[in-house]
Design an enzyme around this catalytic site. Structure first.
Site, PDB file in Angstrom:
ATOM      1  N   GLY A 174     -15.072  22.717  39.313  1.00  0.00           N
ATOM      2  CA  GLY A 174     -14.775  24.095  38.941  1.00  0.00           C
ATOM      3  C   GLY A 174     -15.995  24.987  39.043  1.00  0.00           C
ATOM      4  CG  ASP A 175     -19.365  24.698  36.439  1.00  0.00           C
ATOM      5  OD1 ASP A 175     -19.073  25.813  35.980  1.00  0.00           O
ATOM      6  OD2 ASP A 175     -19.556  23.702  35.732  1.00  0.00           O
TER       7      ASP A 175
END
Length: 395
Positions: A174-175
């Protein structure tokens, strides 16, 4: 942006970036810009620095991950809780092309560093804001980490075996997906600034970055009410494409192209399946995916990984071993492509780190400097603001 900068310094040479974020998403975006020549000034809190300095495996008290995430950057220390240091950050932003931050929405405004304030000093400033849920909407104030974004974006539900609890990938997808979307946004905003002279805000949400990569997930639900479920290592609706047991391990095989499928079936001695009219297209193969997987497994399980690779590569069927870190480090293709670089850290540790991507033919990115010590560039950066070094933030 200084367009007179030499091209051999990278396509982003002359671009000045102020990085206020920490940990993964914001700094990964900064690292990507720095790899291609941007001057990235990373602001860290005095004393402790970015928490990533202490994450995962440490050598002499510092994370080896730090050498990847913060290469090609400069480090200065400012305590953004202090008005005087916030004033310094504002002055730095006034001289920057891009500002990166991944704090909770609203915090920059509370500090007097919101976009409207900074743009009043520097109308051309581009501000990349990365957060869990974005700068607007009912969830904007909720804390959001990659693990939550991957779940909300639809990815986590699909990961794992049918009927068992979902798993995570083992890295913070996600990052990094948000960071890459952020870099795209910055480059688009730079292009727009060439025409308008104005900067803008690039608003990136972690969950949206994950969702953007979810392919047909939503349209299939919209059209058919279909909720895609986890399928282990298979790719539902596309066959054959799976992981297959071998005598001494596993391989992945992508035999889902029409002509590739025929070559695969010939290689495993199943010409009957390769010539079956009902299997000539993907729809027919998807309906009989279990049958095809069983036929392929019956062949692979009798052979070691190396033999499966050799036989299928010879007939141009996409196949590969499932790599570990050791496999990557020993693979000649990684090295031929410059994807493994050797460095020696300031503490004397010989270290191999990932190379730079993407590959540009004329203005490639490169590793120009090691990750900085905390506050290493205080004097140089603050001198550029015509401020005595003695008044810089404490390290």
């Amino acid at each position: 942006m200084n367009t007179d900068a030499p091209l051999h310094d990278g396509p982003l040479a002359g671009l000045k970036v102020l990085e206020l974020g920490q940990l993964i998403a914001g700094p990964f975006a900064g690292k990507t810009l720095a790899d291609f020549g941007a001057t990235v000034i990373k602001v860290e809190p005095p004393g402790s620095g970015d928490p990533l300095r202490q994450w995962r495996m440490l050598h002499e008290g510092e994370s080896v991950w730090w050498q990847v995430q913060s290469r090609n950057k400069q480090s200065i220390t400012l305590d953004l809780r202090e008005p005087a240091d916030r004033a310094l950050a504002r002055r730095l932003a006034a001289e920057s092309d891009v500002l990166i931050e991944n704090f909770r929405p609203g915090l920059m405004e509370e500090w007097g560093l919101g976009y409207d304030t900074l743009a009043a000093d520097n109308p051309g400033l581009i501000m990349l804001r990365i957060s869990g849920y974005g700068q607007t909407g009912p969830y904007r104030d909720l804390p959001g980490f990659a693990v939550v974004a991957e779940a909300m974006g639809g990815l986590r539900h699909l990961m794992g075996e049918p009927g068992r609890p979902p798993v995570r990938a083992g890295v913070s997808l996600g990052d990094t997906l948000a960071a890459l979307h952020g870099v795209i946004g910055v480059l688009l905003a730079l292009q727009a600034r060439q025409r308008t002279g104005r900067g803008q805000v690039v608003d990136v949400a972690l969950y949206e970055s994950v969702f953007n990569c979810m392919e047909s997930l939503l349209p299939e639900y919209s059209a058919f009410g279909a909720v895609r479920e986890p399928a282990g290592s298979a790719l539902p609706g596309i066959a054959p494409s799976n992981a297959y047991r071998c005598a001494d391990g596993q391989v992945v095989i992508g035999g889902n192209g029409d002509s590739i499928f025929k070559r695969l079936m010939s290689a495993i001695g199943r010409e009957d399946l390769g010539q079956d009219p009902g299997l000539a297209g993907n729809a027919g193969r998807a309906a009989r995916a279990d049958e095809l997987d069983a036929a392929i497994t019956a062949w692979t399980v009798q052979r070691p990984v190396d033999e499966v690779l050799r036989l299928l590569q010879a007939v141009r069927v996409p196949v590969g071993r499932i790599y570990t870190a050791r496999d990557i480090a020993e693979d000649p293709h990684y090295r031929a492509r410059g994807m493994i670089e050797s460095i020696t850290t300031a503490r004397g540790l010989a270290l191999e780190v990932p190379g730079v991507v993407p590959k540009l033919s004329d203005t490639p990115g490169r590793l120009r400097s090691l990750a900085p010590a905390l506050g290493e560039h205080n004097a140089a950066v603050l001198d550029a603001l015509n401020r005595p070094p003695a008044e810089s933030g404490k390290t």
